[in-house]
Design a protein around this motif. Structure first.
Motif, mmCIF file in Angstrom:
data_model
loop_
_atom_site.group_PDB
_atom_site.id
_atom_site.type_symbol
_atom_site.label_atom_id
_atom_site.label_comp_id
_atom_site.label_asym_id
_atom_site.label_seq_id
_atom_site.Cartn_x
_atom_site.Cartn_y
_atom_site.Cartn_z
ATOM 1 N N ALA A 323 0.951 -1.055 0.160
ATOM 2 C CA ALA A 323 -0.053 0.055 -0.063
ATOM 3 C C ALA A 323 0.777 1.526 0.007
ATOM 4 N N VAL A 324 1.794 1.281 0.664
ATOM 5 C CA VAL A 324 2.907 2.436 0.683
ATOM 6 C C VAL A 324 3.340 2.652 -0.554
ATOM 7 N N PHE A 325 3.993 1.665 -1.339
ATOM 8 C CA PHE A 325 4.546 1.943 -2.747
ATOM 9 C C PHE A 325 3.627 2.100 -3.723
ATOM 10 N N LEU A 333 5.532 12.997 -10.003
ATOM 11 C CA LEU A 333 5.339 13.945 -10.992
ATOM 12 C C LEU A 333 6.515 14.539 -11.642
ATOM 13 N N GLU A 334 6.634 15.154 -12.680
ATOM 14 C CA GLU A 334 7.555 15.807 -13.252
ATOM 15 C C GLU A 334 8.830 14.977 -13.598
ATOM 16 N N GLY A 335 8.457 13.506 -14.058
ATOM 17 C CA GLY A 335 9.495 12.637 -14.321
ATOM 18 C C GLY A 335 10.115 11.756 -13.069
ATOM 19 N N ASP A 336 9.607 11.880 -11.972
ATOM 20 C CA ASP A 336 10.190 11.152 -10.818
ATOM 21 C C ASP A 336 9.906 9.675 -10.966
ATOM 22 N N THR A 337 10.693 8.966 -10.600
ATOM 23 C CA THR A 337 10.547 7.373 -10.589
ATOM 24 C C THR A 337 10.564 6.977 -9.280
ATOM 25 N N ALA A 338 9.808 5.705 -8.896
ATOM 26 C CA ALA A 338 9.701 5.203 -7.692
ATOM 27 C C ALA A 338 10.083 3.759 -8.094
ATOM 28 N N THR A 339 11.015 2.989 -7.250
ATOM 29 C CA THR A 339 11.323 1.761 -7.530
ATOM 30 C C THR A 339 11.345 0.988 -6.244
ATOM 31 N N VAL A 357 12.829 3.558 -3.451
ATOM 32 C CA VAL A 357 13.661 4.445 -3.524
ATOM 33 C C VAL A 357 13.040 5.543 -4.659
ATOM 34 N N ILE A 358 12.799 6.805 -4.343
ATOM 35 C CA ILE A 358 12.236 7.875 -5.431
ATOM 36 C C ILE A 358 13.364 8.616 -5.866
ATOM 37 N N PRO A 367 17.785 17.473 -9.570
ATOM 38 C CA PRO A 367 17.810 16.191 -10.431
ATOM 39 C C PRO A 367 18.573 15.058 -10.191
ATOM 40 N N GLY A 368 18.170 13.886 -10.156
ATOM 41 C CA GLY A 368 18.892 12.794 -9.690
ATOM 42 C C GLY A 368 19.126 12.460 -8.224
ATOM 43 N N ALA A 369 18.555 13.256 -7.250
ATOM 44 C CA ALA A 369 18.565 12.926 -6.044
ATOM 45 C C ALA A 369 17.663 11.756 -5.703
ATOM 46 N N GLN A 370 17.928 11.165 -4.493
ATOM 47 C CA GLN A 370 17.073 9.856 -4.008
ATOM 48 C C GLN A 370 16.555 10.104 -2.623
ATOM 49 N N ILE A 371 15.601 9.547 -2.662
ATOM 50 C CA ILE A 371 14.619 9.549 -1.360
ATOM 51 C C ILE A 371 14.393 8.256 -0.857
#
Length: 533
Positions: A323-325, A333-339, A357-358, A367-371
């Motif tokens: 559910a969290v994922f 948004l704006e080209g962000d990706t979640a893996t 990881v976002i 750009p390119g920073a990871q969360i």
């Protein structure tokens, strides 16, 4: 124009440029900077002088740009960037409006957590408690003391006015009164008729007739007396075939027929048929109510069993991670990706810390920073343990910012606020089945992205005033705390729920506005970085 230059033995390059023509300036330069010296010493004359002149021209153009002296081409490029930023802002606003409308509809009509669904659950009952609807129905139809039983007893029971009126043994009943009235009427008519045909009564019609006949006819008196005797015989009750006896038999038959129609002992009587129909209607209603109660109880039992089964399931923690994922993936948004990374090892050997990881897209300020996001539905986790794990997850997933998501069902008691920031980590309490907590999770993700942009702005030495960005982050934390307090008050107080929930809605809107401010500030950082580049 003439240029001259030489390389000294002590690491100093001397360049001279002069011209006697119009519009020229004579320069004698001594270059001692290590970087410039290294570049100029690689070249011989006249290439060194040409390279120095080109470098000066590039530097002068760069100074002009820094001082705001841009040409028409740069103005056009800046205008195009402004248009692109406006388009992006409009698209973000459109997405925000769609999300707000969808969130509002979901708040009321979500099948799991909507206000309408909660109200229906309150009516039908929840867990092992009895619903309001069931309690009202039971109070109305169940037991001898119910309103339905009292109403039926009052109207058609043994002691009801209807039964008392229809009771043949009751002195005040309709049957007794009808019988008495009929007998009294017949008795009066009989006495009146007999009186008119009695010779003992001098005023009777018969006596007057006899007297008139004796007076007028004399000899025919005897024959008339005989005829009168026959007439009197027709009105005598002693003769079974007399007209009066036949009339009395018909009257008594009619009386018996009327009495039989109002008797409960006669199966085919009107009163018996009415009583039978009433009993059938009552039985039908009782059967319908019993079936409805069985259906309600069955539905409540199935709902309770499903909820208990979900609570006992061993995969409940994995369901929370899914559910969290899903929530994180939808918010990109704006080209962000979640893996999804919970099943793979990271930079630390044999370490799988970090559920997803976002990665911020190229249009972001960072750009390119990871969360890294870590989700837990485990009662053994404390705040200290959570902070230690998200710190380890940041290292394992090579991320600068971390978000730790507690399930509301298992969050430790020491967490008083649903959203809080601890340095580079954000801790949030979220309920996957309660849409009202989505604002906390969304705000946590926005704060994490803003912290990424804030780090880039500080490291780049751009000279930016980050006070507005910090203020927005603090306002989001404050609004989330107030919203949680109001929500708890609304759950504990029944008398002012409407007003409290309205206040909670206002604060939730304020929280969304602060998240929008964060997004604007991050977009502003991105635009400024693009211009300086």
């Amino acid at each position: 124009m003439t240029t001259e230059g030489s390389v000294a033995a002590n690491g100093v390059v001397t360049a001279m440029a002069y011209s006697n023509g119009t519009g020229s300036i004579e320069l004698h330069l001594t270059v001692s900077d290590p970087d410039l010296y290294a570049e100029l010493s690689k070249r011989d004359e006249p290439e060194r002088s040409d390279f120095a002149m080109a470098s000066m021209k590039i530097g002068i153009i760069a100074f002009r740009q820094a001082q705001g002296q841009v040409d028409a081409h740069q103005i056009r490029d800046a205008g195009e960037r402004v248009i692109m930023d406006m388009s992006t802002a409009l698209e973000k606003h459109q997405h925000s409006v769609i999300e707000q409308v969808g969130g509002c509809i979901k708040e009321y009509f979500d099948p799991n957590s909507g206000s309408f669904t909660q109200r229906v659950r309150g009516l039908l009952g929840q867990n092992e408690e009895t619903g309001e609807l069931e309690r009202v129905i039971r109070s109305q139809i169940e037991g001898d003391g119910s309103l339905l039983a009292k109403t039926l007893a009052a109207h058609v029971g043994n002691e009801s006015p209807l039964m008392r009126v229809l009771d043949p043994d009751s002195t005040g009943g309709i049957i007794t009164k009808l019988t008495q009235s009929t007998e009294a009427t017949l008795s009066q008519q009989r006495e009146k008729i007999l009186t008119e045909f009695s010779l003992d009564n001098g005023e009777s019609a018969l006596n007057r007739l006899v007297t008139e006949l004796q007076k007028n006819h004399g000899d025919v008196g005897k024959a008339l007396e005989e005829r009168i005797g026959l007439v009197v015989g027709e009105f005598s009750l002693d003769k079974e075939d007399s007209a009066l006896s036949r009339l009395m038999n018909r009257v008594e038959g009619a009386q018996r027929q009327i009495s039989s129609q109002f008797s409960l002992d006669e199966e085919g009587s009107a009163l018996a048929r009415m009583r039978k129909e009433l009993l059938e209607v009552i039985e039908k209603e009782h059967k319908s109510n019993s079936e409805f109660q069985l259906q309600v109880m069955k539905a409540l039992t199935e709902m309770t069993a499903r909820k208990q089964e979900a609570q006992r399931g061993t995969q409940h923690g994995l369901v929370f991670e899914d559910a969290v994922f899903d929530f994180v993936n939808v918010r990109q948004l704006e080209g962000d990706t979640a893996t999804r990374t919970g099943n793979t090892t990271g930079r630390i050997r044999n370490n799988k810390k970090g559920d997803c990881v976002i990665r911020l897209g190229p249009e972001r300020a960072a750009p390119g920073a990871q969360i890294v996001v870590e989700a837990k539905e485990d009662q053994s986790y404390t705040l200290q343990k959570a902070l230690a794990e998200i710190k380890e997850a940041r290292k394992n997933r090579d991320s600068s910012i971390g978000v730790f998501v507690f399930s509301k069902r298992t969050a430790p008691m020491e967490i008083f606020e649903p959203l809080a920031r601890y340095g580079d980590d954000v801790v949030v309490v979220w309920d996957a089945e309660d849409a009202a907590t989505d604002a906390y999770f969304g705000a946590a993700l926005s704060i994490a992205k803003a912290l990424c942009a804030r780090g880039v702005a500080g490291n780049g030495e751009l000279g930016l005033d980050l006070e507005a960005l910090d203020k927005a982050i603090r306002e989001v934390e404050r609004q989330s705390g107030g919203l949680e307090e109001i929500t708890k008050s609304a759950e504990a107080i029944d008398g002012h729920v409407g007003r409290i929930l309205d206040r909670a809605r206002i604060m939730r809107n304020g929280l969304d506005r602060q998240v929008s401010i964060l997004d604007e500030k991050v977009s502003g950082l991105k635009g400024l970085i693009n211009i300086l580049e």
